[in-house]
Design an enzyme around this catalytic site. Structure first.
Site, short mmCIF file in Angstrom:
data_model
loop_
_atom_site.label_atom_id
_atom_site.label_comp_id
_atom_site.label_asym_id
_atom_site.label_seq_id
_atom_site.Cartn_x
_atom_site.Cartn_y
_atom_site.Cartn_z
N PHE A 8 0.81 -1.20 0.00
CA PHE A 8 0.00 0.00 0.00
C PHE A 8 0.86 1.27 0.00
CE2 PHE A 8 -2.88 -3.14 1.52
CZ PHE A 8 -4.19 -2.66 1.39
N ASP A 9 0.48 2.24 -0.81
CA ASP A 9 0.94 3.61 -0.60
C ASP A 9 0.11 4.17 0.56
OD1 ASP A 9 2.23 6.09 -1.14
OD2 ASP A 9 0.47 6.75 -2.25
N VAL A 10 0.42 5.37 1.02
CA VAL A 10 -0.31 5.94 2.16
C VAL A 10 -1.13 7.16 1.75
CG1 VAL A 10 -0.13 6.97 4.46
CG2 VAL A 10 1.33 5.04 3.85
N LYS A 143 10.17 7.56 -5.45
CA LYS A 143 9.32 7.24 -6.60
C LYS A 143 9.39 8.42 -7.58
CE LYS A 143 5.98 5.01 -3.46
NZ LYS A 143 4.60 5.04 -2.94
N ASP A 168 -2.19 5.56 -5.97
CA ASP A 168 -3.12 6.59 -6.45
C ASP A 168 -2.43 7.60 -7.34
OD1 ASP A 168 -2.79 9.41 -4.59
OD2 ASP A 168 -1.83 7.59 -3.86
#
Length: 578
Positions: A8-10, A143, A168
């Site tokens: 997961f990204d946050v 990233k 996202d």
């Protein structure tokens, strides 16, 4: 096969931090007289590191004094807002619980620093869900470099294809792609573009949809399905509305070159049906006649045009042989050959004087879903832009339609849910359909045409569409209790007549259903439209998924995807694609 690891990204993915940051940027921007700081500049900065953000600020605020001081105030104010409140994204807890129930490892890979990440996850009681957390200050490269994702899979000793990333942002998607890890994008503020569509395995609306993807085993190397593109459609619709002038400009300019009296839309299959769905909207807002005609009818007989007729040939794939023949005829007649396609790099561009992309994105499944909905929307957006420029619509009415168009993506998602609930309730009837009719008036007739096509080509059953009044003048005589009939309420002229026809059909067969909000039809036989409509002519954009989902669900359960063995001979005689 389910993944062994989900990463997961946050910010923007699990936590609704981006909305708070955008609020901070916008408020501070307005204080400094920069009205678009939150609406434009911030969106460029999403997912970027500090140095990149500063470079963007220097470029966008080059006409202002002390851009870094403005950025400093924005950051301080944004941190204050996040200290006051952070909300978790819809479906997060449900997805985490599902992953735990399947014994799937769960990790975090975020650009945010460690102390902030742990504080926020702890504050929201999420920390215990994760088996491993890797933060921005624990890696060398940010990233879109793949380092952070590479380190996470190394920690778990899994192969890239055995994991899945949820992101996202554009930079996050690119990082996962460069790490060769399958990625699902759940857009937050930035809508996906062609690059993200190519770099992801799916684009969905919420974390709840990820559960569906996992349950459907739509992961790793599995091919996309109709359902993949149905779920993508709302995002393409939303992107197109916000880029209305950009994507329609070329066709609008062509139309404004002459004072046309009519529009001819030459198309076949789902493109024909999409044009039919949009036709009433075009006629209303352009104050002209619109003719939807098949390519070979045009080629063989009906091509008596004048200079006052604006002609467009539509082929989603850009490979339809009959559409190519129509363009050839236009050139032979010394007429402007304009093509509209969802695949600009296709044979169609070799035959048209002007070939225009109607901004569909990518759809690799032959049973068209996203393509027809986006085509209908594109034609409506084109009509709206021309109407405003020609003074046929004032700015206030134009803006009202734009606002309703902005609501269409959520309506599309709501109708997906309504249809799935209806299908579960009527699963036995849906999987027992034998012969079906679909009927409607105006824009609903276009929906009926596409619904009939979609169910016929996937479920492999006789399925026919008629204008509702035409149906009761002869075609209804074959009705028996074994027939299924779908009545599509257009919520305009003819609505009450359609309800009367529904009631008449119901006296013959119990298998009659309606898409309506009429109280004269009981809930057991209705798929409800649970929102107010200002412009019902926009209905196809959120009603088309009803029949797309039913066609997919029935075909999947009955496994009717394959044609009869004898059908293999068909293409030896006729080619429909170049």
């Amino acid at each position: 096969m389910l993944p062994k690891l989900v990463i997961f990204d946050v910010d923007g993915l699990m936590l609704d931090t981006e909305a708070r940051w955008q609020e901070a940027w916008q408020i501070k921007g307005e204080q400094y007289g920069i009205p678009d700081l939150g609406k434009k500049t911030f969106l460029k900065c999403v997912g970027r590191n500090g140095a990149e953000v500063e470079a963007i600020i220097y470029e966008d605020l080059k006409d202002y004094e002390n851009p870094l001081e403005i950025l400093k105030e924005v950051r301080a104010y944004g941190s204050q807002l996040l200290d006051e409140r952070i909300d978790i994204k819809k479906g997060l807890v449900e997805l985490l619980e599902f992953l735990k129930s399947q014994s799937i490892s769960i990790a975090v890979a975020t650009a945010t620093i460690k102390t902030t990440t742990y504080e926020r996850l702890s504050r929201l009681h999420l920390l215990d869900y994760f088996d491993y957390i890797l933060c921005g200050d624990e890696v060398q490269l940010r990233k879109p470099h793949p380092e952070i994702y590479q380190k996470v899979i190394e920690h778990f000793h899994v192969l890239p294809q055995e994991a899945m990333v949820l992101e996202d942002s554009y930079v996050g998607v690119e990082a996962a792609y460069r790490a060769h890890i399958p990625c699902v994008m759940i857009p937050d503020l930035a809508m996906p573009q062609d690059k993200q569509k190519q770099e992801t395995m799916a684009i969905v609306s919420s974390l709840l949809d990820v559960i569906d993807l996992l349950k459907d085993e739509m992961i790793n190397n599995q091919e996309p399905t109709m359902l993949t593109y149905i779920k993508e459609t709302p995002y393409q619709l939303e992107w197109n509305v916000y880029h209305i002038q950009e994507i329609t400009q070329e066709l609008v300019q062509l139309y404004l070159q002459n004072d046309y009296n009519s529009i001819w839309l030459i198309a076949c299959g789902s493109s024909f049906n999409g044009a039919q769905c949009a036709k009433p909207f075009l006629m209303k807002y352009l104050h002209c006649d619109v003719k939807v005609i098949s390519p070979m009818t045009f080629v063989y007989s009906e091509h008596q045009m004048t200079d006052k007729d604006f002609v467009v040939v539509i082929s989603q794939s850009g490979r339809s042989t009959n559409c190519i023949q129509a363009l050839k005829l236009l050139k032979d007649m010394k007429k402007q050959a304009v093509g509209l396609t969802g695949c600009i790099d296709s044979p169609l561009k070799e035959y048209g004087d002007r070939v225009i992309d109607y901004s569909m994105g990518i759809e690799k499944v032959g049973y068209v879903t996203k393509g027809i909905t986006v085509l209908s929307q594109y034609l409506m957006l084109f009509a709206l832009e021309v109407s405003l420029k020609k003074g046929l619509t004032n700015q206030k009415d134009y803006q009202a339609i734009i606002e309703e168009l902005k609501a269409i993506p959520s309506r599309h998602q709501i109708m997906q849910k309504q249809t799935k609930d209806f299908y579960q309730k009527h699963q036995c009837e849906m999987t027992s359909m034998d012969i079906s009719f679909l009927i409607g008036f105006m824009q609903s007739y276009g929906i009926a045409l596409e619904g009939a096509l979609k169910m016929a080509e996937t479920i492999k059953m006789p399925c026919m569409a008629y204008e509702a009044e035409e149906f009761v003048h002869g075609f209804n005589l074959q009705l028996t209790p074994r027939y299924t009939v779908w009545c599509i309420d257009g919520c305009l002229k003819g609505s009450q007549r359609l309800i009367q026809i529904y009631q008449a059909i119901n006296s013959v067969t119990p298998h009659v259903y309606a898409i309506t909000n009429s109280p004269d039809i009981d809930d057991d036989h209705a798929i409800r439209i649970p929102f107010e409509m200002t412009e019902p002519l926009l209905m196809p954009l959120y009603i088309l998924p009803v029949f797309q989902i039913i066609a997919y669900q029935v075909s999947e359960e009955l496994q009717t995807w394959n044609t009869h063995p004898r059908f293999s001979q068909f293409k030896n005689y006729i080619q429909t694609k170049k």
